[in-house]
Motif scaffolding. Structure first.
Motif, PDB file in Angstrom:
ATOM      1  N   MET A   1       0.736  -1.199  -0.046  1.00  8.23           N
ATOM      2  CA  MET A   1      -0.145  -0.163   0.224  1.00  8.23           C
ATOM      3  C   MET A   1       0.811   1.164   0.002  1.00  8.23           C
ATOM      4  SD  MET A   1      -2.883   1.253  -0.119  1.00  8.23           S
ATOM      5  CE  MET A   1      -4.343  -0.119   0.366  1.00  8.23           C
TER       6      MET A   1
ATOM      7  N   ASP B   1       2.773   4.531   0.933  1.00  2.78           N
ATOM      8  CA  ASP B   1       2.873   5.355   2.203  1.00  2.78           C
ATOM      9  C   ASP B   1       2.384   6.799   2.151  1.00  2.78           C
ATOM     10  OD1 ASP B   1       3.974   6.641   4.354  1.00  2.78           O
ATOM     11  OD2 ASP B   1       5.834   6.157   4.072  1.00  2.78           O
TER      12      ASP B   1
ATOM     13  N   THR C   1      -6.407   7.554   0.467  1.00  2.00           N
ATOM     14  CA  THR C   1      -7.371   6.315   1.170  1.00  2.00           C
ATOM     15  C   THR C   1      -6.461   5.458   2.138  1.00  2.00           C
ATOM     16  OG1 THR C   1      -6.454   4.636  -0.270  1.00  2.00           O
ATOM     17  CG2 THR C   1      -8.432   5.764  -1.052  1.00  2.00           C
ATOM     18  N   SER C   2      -5.316   5.573   2.411  1.00  2.00           N
ATOM     19  CA  SER C   2      -4.553   5.119   3.643  1.00  2.00           C
ATOM     20  C   SER C   2      -4.555   6.102   4.866  1.00  2.00           C
ATOM     21  CB  SER C   2      -3.104   4.811   3.146  1.00  2.00           C
ATOM     22  OG  SER C   2      -3.096   3.941   2.063  1.00  2.00           O
ATOM     23  N   ARG C   3      -4.857   7.163   4.541  1.00  2.06           N
ATOM     24  CA  ARG C   3      -4.782   8.059   5.797  1.00  2.06           C
ATOM     25  C   ARG C   3      -6.049   8.064   6.641  1.00  2.06           C
ATOM     26  NH1 ARG C   3      -3.661  13.800   3.426  1.00  2.06           N
ATOM     27  NH2 ARG C   3      -3.378  14.447   5.865  1.00  2.06           N
TER      28      ARG C   3
ATOM     29  N   PRO D   1      -8.749   5.453   6.566  1.00  2.00           N
ATOM     30  CA  PRO D   1      -9.316   4.489   6.273  1.00  2.00           C
ATOM     31  C   PRO D   1     -10.864   4.248   6.593  1.00  2.00           C
ATOM     32  CG  PRO D   1      -7.859   3.962   7.857  1.00  2.00           C
ATOM     33  CD  PRO D   1      -7.599   5.155   7.461  1.00  2.00           C
TER      34      PRO D   1
ATOM     35  N   ARG E   1     -11.223   3.053   2.979  1.00  2.00           N
ATOM     36  CA  ARG E   1     -10.613   1.751   2.872  1.00  2.00           C
ATOM     37  C   ARG E   1     -11.201   1.219   1.551  1.00  2.00           C
ATOM     38  NH1 ARG E   1     -11.512  -0.039   7.366  1.00  2.00           N
ATOM     39  NH2 ARG E   1      -9.551   0.170   8.210  1.00  2.00           N
TER      40      ARG E   1
ATOM     41  N   GLY F   1     -10.098   2.712  -1.574  1.00  3.30           N
ATOM     42  CA  GLY F   1      -8.691   2.171  -2.082  1.00  3.30           C
ATOM     43  C   GLY F   1      -8.889   0.772  -2.707  1.00  3.30           C
TER      44      GLY F   1
END
Length: 306
Positions: free
Chosen positions: A1, A3, A26-28, A30, A45, A48
């Motif tokens: 995924m 960073d 989308t990672s920050r 979720p 999430r 993503g």
């Protein structure tokens, strides 16, 4: 995924791409709602995961590395996710206005040398797939869902790994065609570097509400849609509206407690005409962006006062 911290660092130093920027968002966040559409929420999430599926689906079509991926759809999260997937895979994205006529569509697709057109499974454009193929040699026409003679593009995701090739920041991210008011519609070429800079700048410099619920009541293929990545960078929620109606628009702002939105001047005119001097009664709305055409000072004042 991806960073997210490294993605933002690369973005501000000119080395990031739009796909990386969106996937990083989308990672920050979720567990937050990224999209609300038709009463259903899609988390960051889940967005993503949908983008990754889109990348696999595009790989399943066997497109050339730099093939243009065009879409002509209604406002739907899948269209945004597939656009982000195209960014990640190095395919220039071409988003077309839903009201584009068949003749103009064929002209633009031919000029862009598009290899893929993704449409809603039902409607006039899907029914005209044969005519599109005849006018644009080599193009494939697929749909965002099953239930029509067209291939459901998402059905390809399960059997593919997806492209992971490195996309340079100077590569073409998007083609955007002009309205053709001074002649034939012309394609404007936008690089990842330019789009990332504009996205980060809009996220950082616009006076966004602290609780960001952004209503897109215009086609996401155009100006309203270009603000979506900035909203996602802020951790906001994008509410996707259907065809604009003045009463429904105000009702949705109230019901969903919308804090920001984008409109064009004709929409403001219809809102003011419908209100006929009455207050709009939208206490949660803190930001209203407009563009696409000039607007008189009197109309601007009337909109602010309503």
């Amino acid at each position: 995924m991806t960073d997210p911290v490294e993605t933002l660092r690369r973005a501000v130093t000119g080395g990031g791409t739009m796909g990386e920027l969106i996937l990083g968002a989308t990672s920050r966040f979720p567990d937050r709602a990224a999209f609300v559409y038709g009463g259903t929420a899609l988390s960051y999430r889940e967005l993503g995961e949908l983008i990754v599926q889109g990348r696999r689906a595009l790989a399943g079509l066997g497109l050339a590395p730099d093939a243009v991926v065009a879409q002509l759809t209604s406002n739907r999260p899948e269209a945004f996710a597939l656009q982000a997937a195209a960014y990640l895979a190095g395919h220039p994205s071409l988003m077309l206005h839903p009201s584009t006529s068949l003749s103009d569509l064929v002209t633009v697709l031919h000029d862009a040398r598009a290899q893929l057109l993704v449409v809603d499974a039902h409607g006039a454009i899907a029914e005209a797939a044969d005519a599109i193929r005849s006018g644009v040699p080599g193009i494939r026409v697929v749909a965002h869902e099953a239930g029509s003679p067209l291939l459901d593009v998402w059905s390809l995701a399960a059997t593919q790994e997806g492209s992971c090739r490195r996309v340079p920041a100077d590569a073409v991210a998007r083609l955007s065609y002009t309205g053709g008011t001074t002649g034939r519609s012309k394609g404007v070429v936008l690089s990842h570097r330019a789009m990332v800079a504009a996205t980060v700048l809009a996220a950082a410099e616009l006076d966004w509400p602290a609780e960001l619920r952004f209503l897109v009541a215009t086609p996401i293929s155009h100006a309203g849609g270009t603000l979506v990545p900035s909203v996602l960078l802020k951790g906001g929620t994008v509410h996707l509206g259907e065809r604009f109606d003045a009463t429904t628009f105000l009702d949705e702002i109230r019901e969903q407690r919308i804090t920001a939105t984008f409109v064009v001047p004709t929409m403001i005119g219809r809102l003011l005409d419908g209100l006929a001097g009455r207050s709009a009664d939208v206490p949660t709305l803190q930001m209203l962006l407009y563009g696409g055409a000039p607007m008189s000072v009197d109309r601007i004042r009337a909109a602010i006062e309503s």
